[in-house]
Design a protein around this motif. Sequence first.
Motif, PDB file in Angstrom:
ATOM      1  N   LYS A  68       0.834  -1.218   0.000  1.00 23.36           N
ATOM      2  CA  LYS A  68       0.000   0.000   0.000  1.00 23.36           C
ATOM      3  C   LYS A  68       0.858   1.252   0.000  1.00 23.36           C
ATOM      4  CE  LYS A  68      -4.473  -1.223   1.923  1.00 23.36           C
ATOM      5  NZ  LYS A  68      -5.379  -1.106   3.053  1.00 23.36           N
TER       6      LYS A  68
ATOM      7  N   VAL B 156       2.321   1.772  -3.427  1.00 24.26           N
ATOM      8  CA  VAL B 156       1.298   2.316  -4.342  1.00 24.26           C
ATOM      9  C   VAL B 156       1.095   3.810  -4.081  1.00 24.26           C
ATOM     10  CG1 VAL B 156      -1.135   2.216  -5.023  1.00 24.26           C
ATOM     11  CG2 VAL B 156       0.125   0.100  -4.663  1.00 24.26           C
TER      12      VAL B 156
ATOM     13  N   GLN C 297      -1.695  -2.558  -6.536  1.00 21.46           N
ATOM     14  CA  GLN C 297      -3.038  -2.072  -6.186  1.00 21.46           C
ATOM     15  C   GLN C 297      -4.050  -3.220  -6.273  1.00 21.46           C
ATOM     16  OE1 GLN C 297      -3.935   0.806  -5.010  1.00 21.46           O
ATOM     17  NE2 GLN C 297      -6.105   1.112  -5.482  1.00 21.46           N
TER      18      GLN C 297
ATOM     19  N   ARG D 252      -8.097   5.390  -7.709  1.00 20.24           N
ATOM     20  CA  ARG D 252      -6.654   5.252  -7.960  1.00 20.24           C
ATOM     21  C   ARG D 252      -6.338   4.230  -9.047  1.00 20.24           C
ATOM     22  NH1 ARG D 252      -3.588   6.051  -2.850  1.00 20.24           N
ATOM     23  NH2 ARG D 252      -4.082   8.199  -3.425  1.00 20.24           N
ATOM     24  N   MET D 253      -7.076   3.113  -9.039  1.00 21.86           N
ATOM     25  CA  MET D 253      -6.830   2.071 -10.042  1.00 21.86           C
ATOM     26  C   MET D 253      -7.078   2.633 -11.453  1.00 21.86           C
ATOM     27  SD  MET D 253      -5.702  -0.858 -10.250  1.00 21.86           S
ATOM     28  CE  MET D 253      -5.689  -2.370 -11.117  1.00 21.86           C
TER      29      MET D 253
END
Lengths: 96, 153
Positions: free
Chosen positions: B8, B11, B136, B74-75
């Motif tokens: 995390k 990312v 992610q 975010r993806m």
Amino acid sequence: MKKYLGIIVVILAVSVSAFTTAKKSNLVGNSYTYDLYGMPGQDDPVNLNNGANYTYVGTSSLSCTGTAHRCGVQDATDDGFGHPDFTKSYTIRIRN
Amino acid sequence: MKDTRISKLIVEIIALVLIFLFVYTGVSKILEHNSFRSVLRESPAIKSKANFFAWIIPLTEIITALLLLVPAFRMKGLMLSLILLIMFTSYISYMVLFIPNLTCSCGGVIKEMSWRQHLGFNLFFIIISIVGILLQQRTKDFIAINRQSRKPV
């Protein structure tokens, strides 16, 4: 704090971008203007990027009218022979 | 658990780096709009649509940064980053192969790079985007639902 890190990065990026743009526009000194000779095949990148096809016109800005083609370069560095040095940064001026 | 936390964090760092890149280049292209449009007009590949690209490229970059900023999107932001970077890299490869003398239309100080340096720079960001997408996907949070009571367990 972690929550706002993204916002801080955005503000930082905008500030750095504005700063580098302002710094560039405030640069004074060895930045000159060169007029491009009108010639056949002017759109050919080989001709456009040949400094010998440009003539030194000092530090004034170019007044370009007509169709959308390159008419010269501004904020360029002289190569020592009265032509722009295309290995350094310059701004293209086109007819609008 | 520790692995997930590290993933995390990676990312988050990748997202922050990409946000900086896209906001910086997007805003620079808007601030130097006339110069950016002039260079696009000289590119044989896109000169007929230079006016359109001069606006759509920086706007897409800023939208990508905004998607990366919001954790829920975010993806999508990482996917869009990867698509944009692949498009930019394809364009740079075309320029390196066919018109190496033409100047770069990139935003800010990035335009001081040579085409080849720019190619390496973009490949680095493509790699970190792919790493970001993979991590992610791995760190997706799941909520377990009890089939009888329908309450989270």
